[in-house]
Scaffold this active site. Structure first.
Site, PDB file in Angstrom:
ATOM      1  N   ASP A   8    -123.313   0.838  50.739  1.00 34.71           N
ATOM      2  CA  ASP A   8    -122.685   2.124  50.402  1.00 34.71           C
ATOM      3  C   ASP A   8    -122.362   3.236  51.415  1.00 34.71           C
ATOM      4  O   ASP A   8    -121.756   4.133  51.203  1.00 34.71           O
ATOM      5  CB  ASP A   8    -123.469   2.580  49.283  1.00 34.71           C
ATOM      6  CG  ASP A   8    -123.307   1.877  47.850  1.00 34.71           C
ATOM      7  OD1 ASP A   8    -122.658   0.893  47.974  1.00 34.71           O
ATOM      8  OD2 ASP A   8    -124.081   2.037  46.680  1.00 34.71           O
ATOM      9  N   ALA A  23    -141.359  -0.156  45.526  1.00 34.21           N
ATOM     10  CA  ALA A  23    -140.290  -1.344  44.950  1.00 34.21           C
ATOM     11  C   ALA A  23    -139.119  -1.631  45.869  1.00 34.21           C
ATOM     12  O   ALA A  23    -138.532  -0.613  45.999  1.00 34.21           O
ATOM     13  CB  ALA A  23    -140.231  -1.704  43.572  1.00 34.21           C
ATOM     14  N   LYS A  73    -127.750  -3.635  33.145  1.00 34.45           N
ATOM     15  CA  LYS A  73    -127.470  -5.051  32.449  1.00 34.45           C
ATOM     16  C   LYS A  73    -128.408  -5.491  31.368  1.00 34.45           C
ATOM     17  O   LYS A  73    -128.012  -6.016  30.328  1.00 34.45           O
ATOM     18  CB  LYS A  73    -127.354  -6.095  33.492  1.00 34.45           C
ATOM     19  CG  LYS A  73    -126.148  -5.716  34.522  1.00 34.45           C
ATOM     20  CD  LYS A  73    -124.991  -5.158  34.038  1.00 34.45           C
ATOM     21  CE  LYS A  73    -124.258  -4.522  34.981  1.00 34.45           C
ATOM     22  NZ  LYS A  73    -124.609  -3.029  35.526  1.00 34.45           N
ATOM     23  N   HIS A  78    -112.357 -28.373  27.527  1.00 38.29           N
ATOM     24  CA  HIS A  78    -111.921 -27.860  26.255  1.00 38.29           C
ATOM     25  C   HIS A  78    -113.324 -27.989  25.246  1.00 38.29           C
ATOM     26  O   HIS A  78    -113.850 -28.926  25.077  1.00 38.29           O
ATOM     27  CB  HIS A  78    -110.837 -28.308  25.748  1.00 38.29           C
ATOM     28  CG  HIS A  78    -110.539 -28.204  24.308  1.00 38.29           C
ATOM     29  ND1 HIS A  78    -109.778 -26.974  24.107  1.00 38.29           N
ATOM     30  CD2 HIS A  78    -110.494 -28.495  23.041  1.00 38.29           C
ATOM     31  CE1 HIS A  78    -109.477 -26.806  22.714  1.00 38.29           C
ATOM     32  NE2 HIS A  78    -109.969 -27.847  22.203  1.00 38.29           N
ATOM     33  N   HIS A 131    -122.608  -6.519  45.761  1.00 40.67           N
ATOM     34  CA  HIS A 131    -122.297  -7.881  46.240  1.00 40.67           C
ATOM     35  C   HIS A 131    -121.382  -7.525  47.689  1.00 40.67           C
ATOM     36  O   HIS A 131    -121.358  -8.566  48.344  1.00 40.67           O
ATOM     37  CB  HIS A 131    -121.238  -8.713  45.177  1.00 40.67           C
ATOM     38  CG  HIS A 131    -120.217  -8.090  44.564  1.00 40.67           C
ATOM     39  ND1 HIS A 131    -120.711  -7.208  43.352  1.00 40.67           N
ATOM     40  CD2 HIS A 131    -118.827  -7.794  44.292  1.00 40.67           C
ATOM     41  CE1 HIS A 131    -119.356  -6.857  42.751  1.00 40.67           C
ATOM     42  NE2 HIS A 131    -118.519  -7.211  43.558  1.00 40.67           N
TER      43      HIS A 131
END
Length: 467
Positions: A314, A37, A51, A446, A323
């Site tokens: 990384d 995958a 998450k 608001h 990101h």
């Protein structure tokens, strides 16, 4: 033998996004992925599944503690961990299938197997059945991501002593969970199992959790986690573990020496960080240089010392964030076709997806003090925000930091529900070199949580309205 303009090794966020952008720009693209995958660590055993469990466990806790206050009587909720894990897997499958679709849509050739660089312009792919395919290409991109950092003297068996991967696959809720490492991954997974009933103890070598984050944010957040039931052993190191059928005995002592004790746990989660994954890529044979921390050394345009070989994500310098890798993938693709691809490393947001969340961008007070930069601070609490109170999410605050002379925003730090969503208006503001005044004079709907961001910007000039 096949010929491509670009071959990307690794289809995590940096690799697959970079490949798609390169294809959009008219390049002939291939990707190499060792997993069946796509999506790398992030989609398969990292960001996305965590998450899914964070959200599910938040809903469980909401039902247990807040529904009655909101006038919803459902009785005591019961955990169906198998269904929760099935939800997590469905989320993973949906996202990875989406990448398959995008590769087909953009006419990207996929090679499944282990990639190795044979020379500049040549990559071999060894499939699971041992078959080897060689690919010719003008450019090679290393996007192989990172792996779990091991803890010396502690063997991860993914049964009782687990990494973040095993921490996402527990078959039952442990009574006692010890998390080794007070960083983002450990606190997020600790939060999941804490909400589901585990007694969580965090063992951190340093004197505070979340190293590098704004000290005021960390102090307040630590207090919030203690209220949730977290226990902390700070300035403490793990010196050994002993596993038995009954669990794990964890030997710890003060980081500076002395004060030894033994802690009992059903599960130990080792989450002390991640390291670049570069093994088996053939980098040494080809002559690609690594830096002192084992990362692929690159110049300002992601180029290694070997012509035609690049690296992103990384495996290179910078925060290990999906990101950040995506931005680098896009920038590199654009550079390769002669455009001005660029990543602004000063404005990369970071988020801790606990409840409340932490979101941060730019400088901390501690960094600015060290740099000798004069600044002003504006803060606003969610306890003074109408929407937050209506949602029972009034913990936390927004903190703005702006240049004392020019009012240019230098950083923003948010602790609160949905902080990870609210940070982005500040990211955009900083990308355009905006001031706190710019945001303070922007009308916000608001009632919304985002009004707290505006009020914090107003507070830089000490003119917030509601606190």
């Amino acid at each position: 033998m096949s010929d491509f303009d670009i071959v990307v090794i690794g289809t995590g966020p940096g690799g697959y996004v970079g490949a798609i952008r390169a294809a959009q720009l008219g390049l002939k693209v291939a990707v190499v992925e060792k997993r069946q995958a796509h999506g790398g660590t992030c989609l398969n055993v990292g960001c996305i599944p965590s998450k899914a469990l964070l959200h599910a466990s938040e809903m469980f806790e909401e039902a247990e503690h807040n529904f009655a206050t909101l006038g919803i009587d459902v009785g005591t909720p019961k955990l169906n961990l198998a269904n929760m894990m099935a939800h997590k897997q469905n989320v993973i499958d949906g996202n990875t299938a989406g990448i398959d679709f995008l590769f087909k849509k953009n006419k990207i050739t996929v090679f499944h197997g282990t990639g190795k660089i044979l020379a500049a312009g040549k990559v071999s792919v060894t499939a699971d059945d041992g078959a080897v395919t060689e690919i010719n290409t003008k450019n090679i991109v290393i996007a192989t991501g990172s792996e779990v950092m091991p803890l010396p003297g502690v063997e991860i068996d993914e049964d009782k002593i687990v990494s973040s991967t095993g921490g996402l696959e527990l078959k039952e809720v442990p009574k006692k969970l010890i998390v080794v490492g007070g960083g983002v991954i450990g606190l997020e997974l600790g939060s999941v199992w804490s909400r589901l009933g585990a007694e969580v103890t965090v063992v951190e070598f340093l004197d505070n959790i979340l190293p590098g984050m704004d000290a005021e944010v960390v102090k307040n957040f630590t207090h919030m986690l203690k209220k949730q039931g977290f226990k902390f052993k700070l300035g403490t190191k793990v010196v050994g573990t002993e596993t038995s059928a009954n669990g794990v005995k964890v030997s710890v002592e003060a980081a500076k020496g002395g004060g030894a004790e033994v802690l009992d746990a059903d599960i130990v989660l080792v989450a002390i960080g991640r390291r670049p994954f570069t093994q088996g890529l053939g980098l040494e044979e080809v002559g690609v240089k690594l830096d002192e921390r084992g990362r692929v050394a690159i110049d300002g345009h992601f180029k290694t010392n070997v012509e035609g070989i690049y690296a992103i994500g990384d495996v290179v310098v910078g925060p290990m964030l999906a990101h950040k890798a995506e931005e680098e993938g896009v920038a590199l693709a654009e550079i390769l076709v002669g455009q001005a691809g660029h990543v602004n490393y000063d404005i990369i947001p970071g988020v801790v997806y606990t409840m409340p969340e932490i979101a941060t961008v730019g400088k901390t007070e501690e960094q600015l003090k060290a740099e000798g930069v004069a600044y002003n601070v504006g803060k606003f609490p969610f306890s003074a925000n109408g929407r937050a109170k209506a949602m029972l999410k009034s913990e936390g605050f927004v903190k703005f930091i702006a240049d004392k002379t020019t009012d240019k925003v230098l950083g923003c730090h948010i602790v609160g529900a949905s902080a990870g969503e609210m940070i982005h208006e500040v990211v955009l503001l900083m990308e355009f070199g905006g001031s706190s005044e710019d945001l303070a004079r922007s009308c916000h709907a608001h009632p919304t949580m985002s009004e707290a961001v505006k009020e914090a910007a107003m507070a830089v000039d000490k003119r917030q309205i509601h606190s």
